[in-house]
Design a protein around this motif. Structure first.
Motif, PDB file in Angstrom:
ATOM      1  N   CYS A  16       0.868  -1.175   0.000  1.00  0.00           N
ATOM      2  CA  CYS A  16       0.000   0.000   0.000  1.00  0.00           C
ATOM      3  C   CYS A  16       0.907   1.228   0.000  1.00  0.00           C
ATOM      4  O   CYS A  16       0.797   2.083  -0.860  1.00  0.00           O
ATOM      5  N   PRO A  41      -3.015   9.552   0.321  1.00  0.00           N
ATOM      6  CA  PRO A  41      -4.152  10.413   0.648  1.00  0.00           C
ATOM      7  C   PRO A  41      -4.949   9.753   1.768  1.00  0.00           C
ATOM      8  O   PRO A  41      -5.649   8.781   1.548  1.00  0.00           O
ATOM      9  N   TRP A  71      -0.596   6.204 -11.481  1.00  0.00           N
ATOM     10  CA  TRP A  71      -2.022   5.991 -11.269  1.00  0.00           C
ATOM     11  C   TRP A  71      -2.633   7.154 -10.513  1.00  0.00           C
ATOM     12  O   TRP A  71      -1.964   7.821  -9.737  1.00  0.00           O
ATOM     13  N   GLY A 130      -5.526   8.151  -7.899  1.00  0.00           N
ATOM     14  CA  GLY A 130      -6.283   7.481  -6.840  1.00  0.00           C
ATOM     15  C   GLY A 130      -7.742   7.915  -6.809  1.00  0.00           C
ATOM     16  O   GLY A 130      -8.135   8.929  -7.408  1.00  0.00           O
ATOM     17  N   ARG A 154     -11.927  -0.102  -7.922  1.00  0.00           N
ATOM     18  CA  ARG A 154     -11.541  -0.319  -6.521  1.00  0.00           C
ATOM     19  C   ARG A 154     -12.728  -0.207  -5.584  1.00  0.00           C
ATOM     20  O   ARG A 154     -12.592  -0.109  -4.379  1.00  0.00           O
ATOM     21  N   HIS A 180      -8.687  -2.935  -2.151  1.00  0.00           N
ATOM     22  CA  HIS A 180      -9.457  -1.801  -1.636  1.00  0.00           C
ATOM     23  C   HIS A 180     -10.959  -2.058  -1.659  1.00  0.00           C
ATOM     24  O   HIS A 180     -11.701  -1.397  -0.951  1.00  0.00           O
TER      25      HIS A 180
HETATM   26  C1  PEP Z   1      -3.998   2.728  -2.917  1.00  0.00           C
HETATM   27  O1  PEP Z   1      -3.990   2.098  -3.983  1.00  0.00           O
HETATM   28  O2  PEP Z   1      -3.189   2.524  -2.003  1.00  0.00           O
HETATM   29  C2  PEP Z   1      -5.060   3.724  -2.699  1.00  0.00           C
HETATM   30  C3  PEP Z   1      -4.904   4.762  -1.904  1.00  0.00           C
HETATM   31  O3  PEP Z   1      -6.160   3.399  -3.365  1.00  0.00           O
HETATM   32  P1  PEP Z   1      -7.535   4.187  -3.619  1.00  0.00           P
HETATM   33  O4  PEP Z   1      -7.184   5.454  -4.313  1.00  0.00           O
HETATM   34  O5  PEP Z   1      -8.258   3.206  -4.463  1.00  0.00           O
HETATM   35  O6  PEP Z   1      -8.166   4.377  -2.279  1.00  0.00           O
END
Ligand code: PEP
Ligand code: MN
Length: 361
Positions: A26, A57, A108, A110, A167, A204
């Motif tokens: 993570c 975040p 990526w 989020g 997710r 997630h």
């Molecule tokens: C993550 O992939 O660690 C993450 C913060 O995912 P998400 O943005 O899907 O909450």
């Protein structure tokens, strides 16, 4: 910038690899954790891309918010040791700049960023002229337009390789999942984006290890292109998302347990048999729509009577009677109570709308 482009072109084959398997912690926590996890993942030979959160975040301040840019050299080292290309989350222009200069292969966006068009636009602007693949996670709340808007913002700045990550969606009072999968929304998004990479992030969605396989399998059965699974060399002591992370060996076990199915069918007899069943389903669906339309005509007639006699549209006792009858019938015919409720709720809403129109005409 030229060097950066060349680097990303070399990651083209990964973009085409199916299934595309992304795994890693993570959050990047320490150099030791990043390297050990990466090496254990690479040893499985089942992983295509190494992930890690550098900036996290978090919902509440004071939680661990990622170690920040000092994790970038650890990731670069992990790539040098394992050969695994890297992906990290970016949420601002500054983070994009740091990720690009470190040579990160795939970025990526989020879930907490996809919801915010200002942030998405800022990231897109920072990527103008850069040929890097990007994965966009679904927004936290179930809004396909926001997700689509993010795709459009990146497309407009010339990004060619855009993939989507499902997710799950936040829903109040949900206990089974951390983020409800709402598969119907993901399926609709997939339908709207033919040919676009579509990846499931069971970690997630589930928020806990026990149901990862079930969700991963479901996504593969729905013909997703790959998986993003959080893994950590010591999950119980992870600084974020401890409950949902698994050791690399368990990632391997999970991938080996999945039954990988193909969308296209090579076997001719099988394909004919399925086609014939599909035709029958189409036929039944057509009949269902006809019957529903007939049902609404009867509802309209009742609406007329109610209007003439000044009776309310909703009569709770009648509604309970309909549900009760249908539960019993449905149960005998192998339909779940949950489905009957959802189905009749939709039919009921449509009936009320019809009668509303009549009462107010
Ligand atoms: C993550 O992939 O660690 C993450 C913060 O995912 P998400 O943005 O899907 O909450
Ligand atoms: Mn996480």
């Amino acid at each position: 910038m030229e060097g950066v482009n060349k680097e990303h072109n070399s990651s083209l084959h990964i973009w085409k690899k199916r299934p595309m398997i992304i795994s890693g912690p993570c959050s990047a926590e320490t150099e030791e954790q990043v390297l050990a996890t990466a090496q254990q993942l690479a040893a499985t030979k089942k992983i295509d891309i190494l992930r890690a959160g550098v900036w996290k975040p978090r919902t509440r301040p004071g939680q661990f918010e990622g170690v920040g840019e000092k994790a970038l050299p650890w990731l670069v080292k992990a790539k040098a040791l394992t050969g695994l290309p890297l992906t990290i989350e970016v949420a601002s222009a500054k983070q994009v700049e740091l990720a690009l200069s470190a040579g990160i292969d795939i970025l990526w966006v989020g879930a907490r960023t996809t919801v915010n068009p200002f942030s998405v636009q800022e990231i897109a602007n920072a990527l103008k002229g850069v040929d890097i693949p990007i994965l966009i996670k679904n927004p936290i709340h179930p809004d396909l337009e926001l997700w689509t808007g993010a795709i459009e913002r990146f497309e407009k700045t010339g990004i060619q390789k855009i993939g989507l990550v499902h997710r799950g969606f936040s829903s109040y009072g949900n206990t089974e999942y951390r983020n409800a999968p709402m598969w119907h929304l993901a399926i609709e998004m997939k339908r709207r984006n033919p040919g676009r990479i579509f990846i499931c992030d069971p970690s997630h969605i589930c928020g806990r290890r026990e149901i990862l396989l079930e969700v991963a399998q479901k996504s593969i059965d729905l013909d997703y292109d790959g998986l993003m699974i959080e893994s950590h060399f010591d999950p119980d002591n992870a600084w974020s998302d401890a409950k949902q992370q698994i050791i690399p060996e368990q990632v391997e076990l999970l991938l080996n347990s999945i039954i990988w199915r193909k969308e296209d069918i090579d076997n001719k007899d099988l394909s004919t048999a399925i086609e014939s069943l599909r035709q029958q389903i189409n036929q039944l669906d057509d009949e269902l729509i006809q019957i529903l339309s007939q049902r609404m005509k009867l509802v309209d007639k009742i609406g007329e009577y109610k209007k003439e006699n000044n009776v309310t549209i909703l009569q709770t006792s009648r509604w309970n009677e309909i549900l009760e009858r249908s539960f019993n019938k449905g149960e005998l015919l192998g339909l779940s109570k949950e489905f009957i409720i959802k189905y009749f709720d939709a039919v009921h809403m449509e009936s009320i709308n019809h009668q509303n129109k009549i009462m107010n005409s």
